[in-house]
Design an enzyme around this catalytic site. Structure first.
Site, PDB file in Angstrom:
ATOM      1  N   HIS A  36      -8.200  -4.491  -1.638  1.00 25.46           N
ATOM      2  CA  HIS A  36      -7.157  -4.012  -0.938  1.00 25.46           C
ATOM      3  C   HIS A  36      -6.099  -4.873  -0.066  1.00 25.46           C
ATOM      4  CE1 HIS A  36      -4.255  -0.735  -0.391  1.00 25.46           C
ATOM      5  NE2 HIS A  36      -4.391  -0.811   1.082  1.00 25.46           N
ATOM      6  N   ASP A  73      -9.800  -3.158  -5.365  1.00 24.31           N
ATOM      7  CA  ASP A  73      -9.288  -2.344  -4.375  1.00 24.31           C
ATOM      8  C   ASP A  73      -9.815  -0.811  -4.639  1.00 24.31           C
ATOM      9  OD1 ASP A  73      -7.447  -0.952  -2.633  1.00 24.31           O
ATOM     10  OD2 ASP A  73      -5.747  -1.979  -3.290  1.00 24.31           O
ATOM     11  N   SER A 107       0.762  -1.234  -0.017  1.00 22.01           N
ATOM     12  CA  SER A 107       0.091  -0.160  -0.038  1.00 22.01           C
ATOM     13  C   SER A 107       0.960   1.289  -0.014  1.00 22.01           C
ATOM     14  CB  SER A 107      -0.934  -0.037   1.256  1.00 22.01           C
ATOM     15  OG  SER A 107      -1.964   0.766   0.940  1.00 22.01           O
TER      16      SER A 107
END
Ligand SMILES: *[C@@H]1O[C@H](CO)[C@@H](O)[C@H](O)[C@H]1NC(C)=O
Ligand SMILES: *[C@@H]1O[C@H](CO)[C@@H](O)[C@H](O)[C@H]1NC(C)=O
Length: 764
Positions: free
Chosen positions: A729, A694, A609
């Site tokens: 995600h 995501d 991320s």
């Protein structure tokens, strides 16, 4: 919501498990998720690859897209890879080709990867329960079953629940014990879906109903169902298109939050059970697109707190649970640069307040009936950050950070009717490892028992009950690690590396003491994150043993931009100081090489991320320093994303990265944004992952990074891209299917290091 590496977690039986009844201030726990990878259509590539001829990588077509600002022209040939509908056949086909190519390259070591998977899964005790939490007349806990991907939410009556709780209580389970009742079985619910995740599970105050929030796609847009806890019968119609921020307001009403079109939590609603969602009343609408709403319940269960927060400002309203129709009242006013979090006990609200001046937060209290009459309970300290507080009827627990380590301080509070003017006699909880991780856990407000979770790089996730009167602590649960794991074989330590400006950067390290030589010849995996003031504290991950037991050193660089060393650590790694995050990581890598923990030839790095941004940035800056890199759901197209307010998180993160519609930030972001800084040079072996659904980091950021890098790089090292087409995600949602990510990552790393035994067999 932010570009988060992992959901906040408690592990049971190897699953990232969402605590049942989330304790108020630990509530931003966003979830876990994912789903089955769609099998790529490109079988032919995979088939080809097992022979000596390596498959050729997919080459994305180039379509010139010109972007101009401040007289600066950028050409993005891969802009077309962004498809908000996620249905464009050309895009999906490209992603499938990338998946097929990854499969083809890894096909020669697939047997080994499968063995790693079996090895990782073999460490899990598959049938297990979480530490039961005493709440009213029940013990609540989660159960995992042999071979099942998901958890069951369970409870069991407590025979004499009026007796005061003790740290020595155990849930009776014998034949005479009251029977277990499964309130909700995720395994059943998940059957219909590729992805399944419950983001909130809230029992009503009278324990009769349960409200839960469900995501069946991975996009973190939830549906809320209310069921009867005993019969499981549905109560009323579901609430659709909502977040997982959900609380009971009494036994007949729910408060929840919805999002706008950029998935910004912007409205808070009151729902009366039995009425239609269209009839719900909006309690507050936050129109400022830099702000997002948050919802928590006080430990006392008397108030709900609705906060509106940006990255530097936070203000709070309260709702009296017994009178939801009275609506919201201001508890802390909206003042730019003042960040407040609140709680309640007796006649007082407690307020954690941060400002530029009092950057590490101070703790105040005010009477419930006069929120302007504040008293300072704990003054600001430059060396100690107040992270969180937890209230009990007789105690205040303060979660702090000092010198890069979490601490717990406990204060006895005066009787509830007495005035609250000061605190004395902090009692500190002691921990067993030199570096470790501690998280608040839901406890019983009316008790004198603090429950917290603990873990270190060598200590599996543990739940302790701590008696705040006697100081006795009892281990209630430690994750079982099968396969002969012995914590005493592992050494964990803290080192400090000097950054380019002299700042000392903490590093947490673990290795198997009988396997490493520490002469520079050992392989290493170095992990980093460094954003949003998040503390990546050293915790245990059973799958990591597959590296440690092959002689790897594992390290976490606690670089600036994170919160490990307090608020200033964060401030010094954001906005126009963001590059400190990257240079700190490079300094840590160089330190570890100098101290002979590894060498460039065996140094692998990983980040997810916003940590994937870190990986992308350091790869561009120092491609020579690393042998292999893994970037998970990486935020690598920083400049283009932050210029586009139609992408989720952009507006709320202008206070995180800076607003590139201003020239100074434009050029600063451009100077490190990974996609914009790819060069014709040699890069290490790289594995990039993404999830099609995501909503925090669009899959297209990773796709563009890979497509452009393939076109530009001058080496023959591996560049692999794996895009989960049925996940978001946090990758897949099942606890076992998620382990495939670790197996792939480790197989990739070992392949890059040429450490896969020719027999193709795993350990021993
Ligand atoms: C909506 O609210 C109105 C007025 O309070 C009420 O008469 C009506 O029955 C409600 N409708 C539903 C479907 O709940
Ligand atoms: C509330 O507290 C403030 C500050 O101490 C004081 O000036 C004010 O008079 C108080 N208001 C009431 C209604 O007691």
């Amino acid at each position: 919501m932010y570009r988060q590496p992992f959901p906040r977690r408690l592990y049971i039986g190897g699953i990232l498990y969402l605590p049942l009844l989330l304790f108020s201030t630990a509530n931003r726990i966003i979830a876990v998720h994912p789903k089955i990878s769609i099998s790529p259509s490109g079988q032919s590539i995979a088939a080809m690859s097992s022979q000596s001829q390596p498959p050729s990588p997919p080459l994305a077509k180039k379509v010139k897209h010109k972007m101009e600002l401040f007289g600066d022209v950028r050409v993005d040939n891969y802009y077309w890879l962004r498809d908000d509908s996620r249905k464009n056949p050309q895009v999906i086909s490209y992603l499938q080709q990338e998946n097929a190519y990854t499969e083809a390259i890894m096909s020669g070591t697939k047997k080994f990867e499968d063995e790693i998977y079996a090895e990782i899964r073999g460490r899990i005790k598959e049938d297990d329960i979480s530490a039961p939490l005493r709440k009213g007349p029940y013990y609540y806990y989660a159960r995992t079953l042999e071979g099942k991907e998901y958890v069951q939410y369970c409870r069991r009556p407590i025979p004499n629940h009026d007796a005061p709780p003790s740290v020595h209580d155990t849930m009776p389970t014998g034949p005479d014990a009251p029977p277990e009742h499964v309130i909700l079985d995720e395994n059943v619910k998940a059957q219909e879906y590729d992805f399944y995740r419950i983001g909130a599970f809230k029992v009503s105050p009278n324990h009769k109903l349960v409200a839960y929030a469900e995501d069946t796609k991975g996009d973190e847009i939830y549906t809320v169902y209310v069921i009867d806890a005993e019969t499981r019968a549905p109560v009323g119609k579901p609430l659709v298109g909502v977040t997982s921020y959900l609380q009971w307001a009494g036994n007949e009403a729910l408060v929840y939050i919805t999002m706008d079109e950029i998935l910004r939590p912007d409205k808070v609603w009151l729902h009366k059970l039995g009425s239609d969602q269209s009839n719900d009343s909006c309690l507050y609408h936050e129109k400022d697109d830099m702000f997002s709403l948050d919802l928590q319940a006080s430990e006392s269960e008397k108030f709900l707190f609705i906060a509106s927060e940006s990255k530097i400002t936070r203000f709070v309203f309260y709702l009296e649970v017994s009178k939801p129709e009275d609506g919201l009242r201001v508890l802390t006013p909206r003042i730019n640069g003042i960040d407040t979090s609140v709680s309640h006990r007796g006649n007082h609200f407690f307020i954690q307040r941060r400002s530029d001046e009092f950057f590490n937060s101070e703790l105040l209290a005010c009477p419930v009936d006069n929120t302007s009459a504040t008293t300072i309970l704990i003054p600001h300290r430059a060396s100690v950050k107040i992270q969180d507080i937890q209230l009990f009827s007789d105690h205040l627990v303060v979660y702090e950070r000092e010198q890069g380590l979490p601490k717990i301080s406990i204060y006895r509070l005066p009787a509830i009717e007495e005035p609250l003017t000061s605190l004395q006699g902090a009692q500190a909880v002691q921990f067993i490892d030199p570096v470790y991780s501690v998280d608040p856990s839901e406890s019983q407000f009316s008790s004198t028992i603090l429950r917290f979770s603990y873990s270190s790089l060598r200590t599996p996730p543990s739940v302790y009950d701590y008696d705040m009167i006697t100081g006795e602590s009892v281990l209630k649960k430690i994750e079982t690690v099968l396969g002969g794991f012995d914590a005493s074989n592992y050494v964990t330590e803290r080192k400090w590396a000097a950054a380019s400006d002299g700042t000392q950067i903490p590093i947490s390290i673990v290795y198997q003491k009988n396997l490493v030589k520490l002469d520079g010849s050992d392989p290493m995996l170095l992990y980093g994150y460094g954003s949003y003031e998040v503390c990546v504290d050293p915790d245990f991950k059973a799958s990591r043993l597959s590296l440690l037991d092959r002689g790897f050193v594992f390290a976490i660089a606690h670089i600036r931009g994170g919160g490990e060393m307090g608020r200033q650590w964060y401030e010094n790694g954001k906005f126009l100081k963001k590059k400190n995050t990257f240079t700190d990581f490079i300094a840590c890598a160089e330190f570890l090489i100098e101290k002979k923990y590894c060498s460039k030839e065996k140094l692998c790095i990983e980040g997810r991320s916003a940590g994937g941004l870190l990986i992308g940035a350091v790869l561009n800056m120092r491609p020579d320093l690393f042998k292999a890199a893994v970037a998970g759901v990486p935020f690598v197209d920083v400049l283009t994303t932050m210029l586009d307010p139609t992408i989720p998180l952009t507006t709320s993160e202008w206070e995180e990265w800076g607003d590139p519609r201003k020239e100074e930030f434009y050029f600063y972001l451009k100077s490190y944004s990974p996609v914009d800084n790819l060069k014709a040079q040699n890069y290490p072996n790289i594995l990039v992952t993404a999830g099609l659904h995501d909503s925090r980091v669009m899959y297209s950021e990773a796709a563009k990074f890979v497509a452009k890098l393939r076109d530009m790089k001058t080496d023959d090292n591996m560049l692999l891209f794996k895009c989960e087409l049925g996940a978001g995600h946090f990758s897949k949602s099942g606890r076992f299917e998620r382990l495939q990510d670790d197996a792939l990552t480790y197989a990739f790393i070992l392949k890059a290091l040429n450490m896969i035994p020719t027999s193709g067999s795993a350990l021993n």
